[in-house]
Design a protein around this motif. Structure first.
Motif, PDB file in Angstrom:
ATOM      1  N   SER A 375     -12.304 -14.166  -3.678  1.00  0.00           N
ATOM      2  CA  SER A 375     -11.348 -14.534  -2.714  1.00  0.00           C
ATOM      3  C   SER A 375     -10.732 -13.433  -1.930  1.00  0.00           C
ATOM      4  O   SER A 375      -9.806 -13.518  -1.218  1.00  0.00           O
ATOM      5  N   ILE A 376     -11.577 -12.206  -2.189  1.00  0.00           N
ATOM      6  CA  ILE A 376     -11.062 -10.993  -1.345  1.00  0.00           C
ATOM      7  C   ILE A 376     -11.075 -11.239   0.006  1.00  0.00           C
ATOM      8  O   ILE A 376     -10.313 -10.549   1.012  1.00  0.00           O
ATOM      9  N   GLN A 377     -11.950 -12.254   0.594  1.00  0.00           N
ATOM     10  CA  GLN A 377     -12.157 -12.048   1.941  1.00  0.00           C
ATOM     11  C   GLN A 377     -10.885 -12.864   2.435  1.00  0.00           C
ATOM     12  O   GLN A 377     -10.601 -12.750   3.850  1.00  0.00           O
ATOM     13  N   THR A 378     -10.051 -13.421   1.893  1.00  0.00           N
ATOM     14  CA  THR A 378      -8.971 -14.033   2.497  1.00  0.00           C
ATOM     15  C   THR A 378      -7.688 -13.190   2.593  1.00  0.00           C
ATOM     16  O   THR A 378      -6.608 -13.553   3.165  1.00  0.00           O
ATOM     17  N   VAL A 379      -7.877 -12.077   1.951  1.00  0.00           N
ATOM     18  CA  VAL A 379      -6.717 -10.913   2.148  1.00  0.00           C
ATOM     19  C   VAL A 379      -7.003 -10.169   3.252  1.00  0.00           C
ATOM     20  O   VAL A 379      -7.996  -9.626   3.613  1.00  0.00           O
ATOM     21  N   THR A 380      -5.983 -10.415   4.450  1.00  0.00           N
ATOM     22  CA  THR A 380      -6.330  -9.900   5.750  1.00  0.00           C
ATOM     23  C   THR A 380      -5.770  -8.519   5.973  1.00  0.00           C
ATOM     24  O   THR A 380      -6.245  -7.865   6.683  1.00  0.00           O
ATOM     25  N   ASP A 381      -4.901  -8.094   5.256  1.00  0.00           N
ATOM     26  CA  ASP A 381      -4.413  -6.592   5.439  1.00  0.00           C
ATOM     27  C   ASP A 381      -5.608  -5.605   4.874  1.00  0.00           C
ATOM     28  O   ASP A 381      -6.039  -5.498   3.853  1.00  0.00           O
ATOM     29  N   PRO A 382      -6.002  -4.586   5.805  1.00  0.00           N
ATOM     30  CA  PRO A 382      -7.225  -3.751   5.265  1.00  0.00           C
ATOM     31  C   PRO A 382      -6.546  -2.955   4.190  1.00  0.00           C
ATOM     32  O   PRO A 382      -7.617  -2.832   3.388  1.00  0.00           O
ATOM     33  N   GLY A 383      -5.215  -2.481   4.330  1.00  0.00           N
ATOM     34  CA  GLY A 383      -5.291  -1.623   2.964  1.00  0.00           C
ATOM     35  C   GLY A 383      -5.250  -2.115   1.792  1.00  0.00           C
ATOM     36  O   GLY A 383      -5.646  -1.609   0.735  1.00  0.00           O
ATOM     37  N   LEU A 384      -4.654  -3.567   1.615  1.00  0.00           N
ATOM     38  CA  LEU A 384      -4.649  -4.439   0.591  1.00  0.00           C
ATOM     39  C   LEU A 384      -6.192  -4.699  -0.091  1.00  0.00           C
ATOM     40  O   LEU A 384      -6.328  -4.698  -1.193  1.00  0.00           O
ATOM     41  N   ARG A 385      -6.708  -5.102   1.016  1.00  0.00           N
ATOM     42  CA  ARG A 385      -8.232  -5.074   0.933  1.00  0.00           C
ATOM     43  C   ARG A 385      -8.985  -3.865   0.133  1.00  0.00           C
ATOM     44  O   ARG A 385      -9.721  -3.932  -0.834  1.00  0.00           O
ATOM     45  N   GLU A 386      -8.663  -2.687   0.660  1.00  0.00           N
ATOM     46  CA  GLU A 386      -9.286  -1.494   0.000  1.00  0.00           C
ATOM     47  C   GLU A 386      -8.811  -1.239  -1.597  1.00  0.00           C
ATOM     48  O   GLU A 386      -9.345  -0.991  -2.393  1.00  0.00           O
ATOM     49  N   LEU A 387      -7.554  -1.742  -1.666  1.00  0.00           N
ATOM     50  CA  LEU A 387      -6.802  -1.689  -3.018  1.00  0.00           C
ATOM     51  C   LEU A 387      -7.537  -2.688  -3.914  1.00  0.00           C
ATOM     52  O   LEU A 387      -7.877  -2.461  -5.080  1.00  0.00           O
ATOM     53  N   MET A 388      -7.606  -3.805  -3.422  1.00  0.00           N
ATOM     54  CA  MET A 388      -8.266  -4.808  -4.431  1.00  0.00           C
ATOM     55  C   MET A 388      -9.832  -4.558  -4.613  1.00  0.00           C
ATOM     56  O   MET A 388     -10.274  -4.762  -5.702  1.00  0.00           O
ATOM     57  N   GLU A 389     -10.424  -3.676  -3.638  1.00  0.00           N
ATOM     58  CA  GLU A 389     -11.687  -3.384  -3.867  1.00  0.00           C
ATOM     59  C   GLU A 389     -11.794  -2.484  -5.076  1.00  0.00           C
ATOM     60  O   GLU A 389     -12.595  -2.309  -5.981  1.00  0.00           O
ATOM     61  N   ALA A 390     -10.769  -1.499  -5.196  1.00  0.00           N
ATOM     62  CA  ALA A 390     -10.609  -0.404  -6.150  1.00  0.00           C
ATOM     63  C   ALA A 390     -10.277  -1.045  -7.520  1.00  0.00           C
ATOM     64  O   ALA A 390     -10.865  -0.844  -8.426  1.00  0.00           O
ATOM     65  N   ARG A 391      -9.412  -1.942  -7.204  1.00  0.00           N
ATOM     66  CA  ARG A 391      -8.799  -2.678  -8.475  1.00  0.00           C
ATOM     67  C   ARG A 391     -10.169  -3.403  -9.178  1.00  0.00           C
ATOM     68  O   ARG A 391     -10.307  -3.321 -10.591  1.00  0.00           O
ATOM     69  N   ASP A 392     -10.997  -4.137  -8.177  1.00  0.00           N
ATOM     70  CA  ASP A 392     -12.150  -4.740  -8.957  1.00  0.00           C
ATOM     71  C   ASP A 392     -13.110  -3.828  -9.589  1.00  0.00           C
ATOM     72  O   ASP A 392     -14.165  -4.346 -10.453  1.00  0.00           O
ATOM     73  N   GLN A 393     -13.210  -2.630  -9.268  1.00  0.00           N
ATOM     74  CA  GLN A 393     -14.054  -1.819  -9.798  1.00  0.00           C
ATOM     75  C   GLN A 393     -13.458  -0.986 -11.256  1.00  0.00           C
ATOM     76  O   GLN A 393     -14.184  -0.446 -12.049  1.00  0.00           O
ATOM     77  N   SER A 394     -12.210  -1.490 -11.247  1.00  0.00           N
ATOM     78  CA  SER A 394     -11.712  -0.850 -12.619  1.00  0.00           C
ATOM     79  C   SER A 394     -12.201  -1.315 -14.008  1.00  0.00           C
ATOM     80  O   SER A 394     -12.465  -2.624 -14.131  1.00  0.00           O
ATOM     81  N   ARG A 395     -12.216  -0.251 -15.046  1.00  0.00           N
ATOM     82  CA  ARG A 395     -12.998  -0.855 -16.272  1.00  0.00           C
ATOM     83  C   ARG A 395     -11.779  -1.407 -16.994  1.00  0.00           C
ATOM     84  O   ARG A 395     -12.209  -2.512 -17.955  1.00  0.00           O
ATOM     85  N   SER A 396     -10.631  -0.802 -16.940  1.00  0.00           N
ATOM     86  CA  SER A 396      -9.564  -1.765 -17.458  1.00  0.00           C
ATOM     87  C   SER A 396      -8.148  -1.327 -16.830  1.00  0.00           C
ATOM     88  O   SER A 396      -8.071  -0.515 -15.971  1.00  0.00           O
ATOM     89  N   VAL A 397      -7.065  -2.226 -17.156  1.00  0.00           N
ATOM     90  CA  VAL A 397      -6.009  -2.243 -16.438  1.00  0.00           C
ATOM     91  C   VAL A 397      -4.720  -2.184 -17.429  1.00  0.00           C
ATOM     92  O   VAL A 397      -4.719  -2.830 -18.531  1.00  0.00           O
ATOM     93  N   GLN A 398      -3.727  -1.132 -17.211  1.00  0.00           N
ATOM     94  CA  GLN A 398      -2.926  -0.738 -18.354  1.00  0.00           C
ATOM     95  C   GLN A 398      -1.624  -1.307 -17.534  1.00  0.00           C
ATOM     96  O   GLN A 398      -1.615  -1.100 -16.291  1.00  0.00           O
ATOM     97  N   LEU A 399      -0.825  -1.883 -18.155  1.00  0.00           N
ATOM     98  CA  LEU A 399       0.555  -2.434 -17.729  1.00  0.00           C
ATOM     99  C   LEU A 399       1.557  -1.327 -17.384  1.00  0.00           C
ATOM    100  O   LEU A 399       1.293  -0.298 -18.066  1.00  0.00           O
ATOM    101  N   TYR A 400       2.307  -1.407 -16.407  1.00  0.00           N
ATOM    102  CA  TYR A 400       3.399  -0.465 -16.241  1.00  0.00           C
ATOM    103  C   TYR A 400       4.493  -0.262 -17.377  1.00  0.00           C
ATOM    104  O   TYR A 400       4.360  -1.031 -18.241  1.00  0.00           O
TER     105      TYR A 400
END
Length: 440
Positions: A375-400
């Motif tokens: 669904s990444i193609q639906t995100v129109t803001d280029p900055g958010l797309r870059e952030l989503m791409e970086a997130r999708d490459q993450s091995r794990s996510v820790q909560l705040y």
């Protein structure tokens, strides 16, 4: 906006800001807009007269309309099923969940950002283990959904995320080009970038010292890079804060502070008119923030347009000698957990909310960063797309940290790191203060 609200509802709040004052807002879902089906999960047959109850916190559009439309679509495909939705703000939801703990009358689907509250409800037997259902999911499979691990406790799955935010460095590409630097991949390189940007007579990095939570996020990322995800999680679970990892991370932050990289008056700066505005006005080069950053730097800039296509994103650098990997991220999800009385149909509805049918609408409306990668193609803001791409490459996510520690300990960490940021505490004193607070 306070730190907890920003991190629990990052994109929903930003959507309202974008609609009000940004030159290029993401499209907003109208109350009558219907998501177009693309890949709907196969649901089991539903008994006639079945009611599915759902509590969520999207009291305004686009969220309210998205959930209403999704429920209508699901009900049309499942004759005899009624989905009863109650929308409320976060404070009301929290209060009602306290009542649920007493009565045991749990709704089928409950909005949740995971963390300590999810674990508490699971341990009290108020949630349903949906592990076996999740294992059979297709379109998408559970392995295709970012942040699923954040809705699991002791190896049991109790819910799933429909959006997954992450924190990274947003930066001004034009200023980086002028300084002749590239996005750094190590902390040592990051400090060098700070020096080269300062040579342009530009503020290298903006931070909201008064709000405290931005500094805590910076420090916690350094802690994750020093400790690695396993040791980092263990520190939180065992309240073991006064250790070498904490000292190293605090020294890393102190090394940055020693370079005077922040904007004038940063200790009294708040996020919106301070940190975000400096990035949006092109007067600071770097900002550590989450998915709210693109909209906030626009609306808080003098022009109301921000820095446009000059906005880029890079992952938090690794630390030389640290155990943390580049793929370890920090962020927060938005999702639903499943109450103890939930039927299989309620679980099927949760799965439907994670289908391309709904996830595309989530991305297109700006409600959140979809957890389904396609669904990444639906995100129109280029900055958010870059952030989503970086997130999708993450091995794990820790909560705040505010989602996995008590409010009192969160405040103690913020206060201790604030002193470090001000140059009024050493690394050792920072860790000792946090350890002392965690033992109370």
């Amino acid at each position: 906006m306070n730190s907890i609200t920003r991190r629990l509802l990052p994109v929903l709040a930003v959507t309202a800001v974008m609609a009000a004052g940004c030159s290029n807002p993401a499209p907003t879902a109208s109350p009558t807009r219907t998501p177009m089906p693309t890949a709907t999960p196969t649901a089991s047959a539903s008994p006639t007269g079945l009611v599915v109850t759902m509590w969520h916190t999207a009291t305004t559009d686009p969220g309210k309309s998205i959930w209403d439309t999704a429920a209508s679509m699901f009900m049309s495909e499942h004759p005899g099923v009624t989905i009863q939705i109650q929308a409320m703000d976060e404070a009301t939801l929290d209060k009602r969940l306290s009542g649920v703990e007493v009565t045991g009358e749990v709704p089928d689907l409950i909005a949740s950002a995971g963390g300590a509250r999810l674990a508490d409800l699971a341990q009290k037997g108020l949630l349903t283990d949906i592990s076996s259902s999740v294992a059979a999911w297709v379109s998408p499979a559970s392995s295709d959904i970012d942040g699923m691990n954040l809705y699991a406790v002791d190896g049991k799955q109790y819910g799933a995320p429909w959006a997954m935010g992450a924190t990274a460095f947003f930066y001004n590409k034009d200023l980086f080009t002028r300084a002749g630097v590239q996005p750094p991949t190590t902390w040592a390189q990051f400090l060098t970038v700070i020096d080269k940007i300062r040579s342009l007579n530009v503020v290298p990095m903006a931070i909201a010292g008064r709000d405290e939570w931005p500094a805590m996020n910076l420090w916690s990322y350094l802690l994750l890079r020093e400790a690695g995800s396993v040791a980092y999680s263990s520190m939180i679970a065992t309240n073991n804060w006064n250790n070498d990892y904490c000292t190293k991370a605090s020294n890393d932050l102190a090394a940055l502070v020693a370079k005077s990289p922040f904007e004038p008056g940063y200790l009294n700066a708040i996020y919106d008119s301070g940190e975000a505005a400096w990035l949006g006005n092109g007067t600071a080069a770097i900002d550590l923030a989450g998915e709210w950053a693109p909209a906030e730097q626009q609306v808080n800039s003098t022009s109301g347009k921000g820095i446009g296509d000059a906005l880029g994103v890079f992952a938090f650098p690794t630390v030389d000698g640290g155990a943390g990997a580049a793929g370890d991220a920090i962020g927060s999800p938005s999702g639903f957990i499943v109450g103890k009385h939930a039927s299989q149909t309620a679980i099927d509805f949760l799965h439907f909310l994670l289908s391309r049918t709904v996830e595309d609408e989530i991305g297109a409306s700006g409600l959140g960063l979809p957890t389904v990668e396609s669904s990444i193609q639906t995100v129109t803001d280029p900055g958010l797309r870059e952030l989503m791409e970086a997130r999708d490459q993450s091995r794990s996510v820790q909560l705040y940290l505010n989602l996995v520690t008590t409010p009192d300990l969160t405040q103690a960490i913020e206060d201790a790191v604030a002193l470090l940021l001000a140059g009024r505490a050493t690394a050792a004193q920072t860790c000792q203060a946090i350890a002392a607070a965690s033992s109370k």
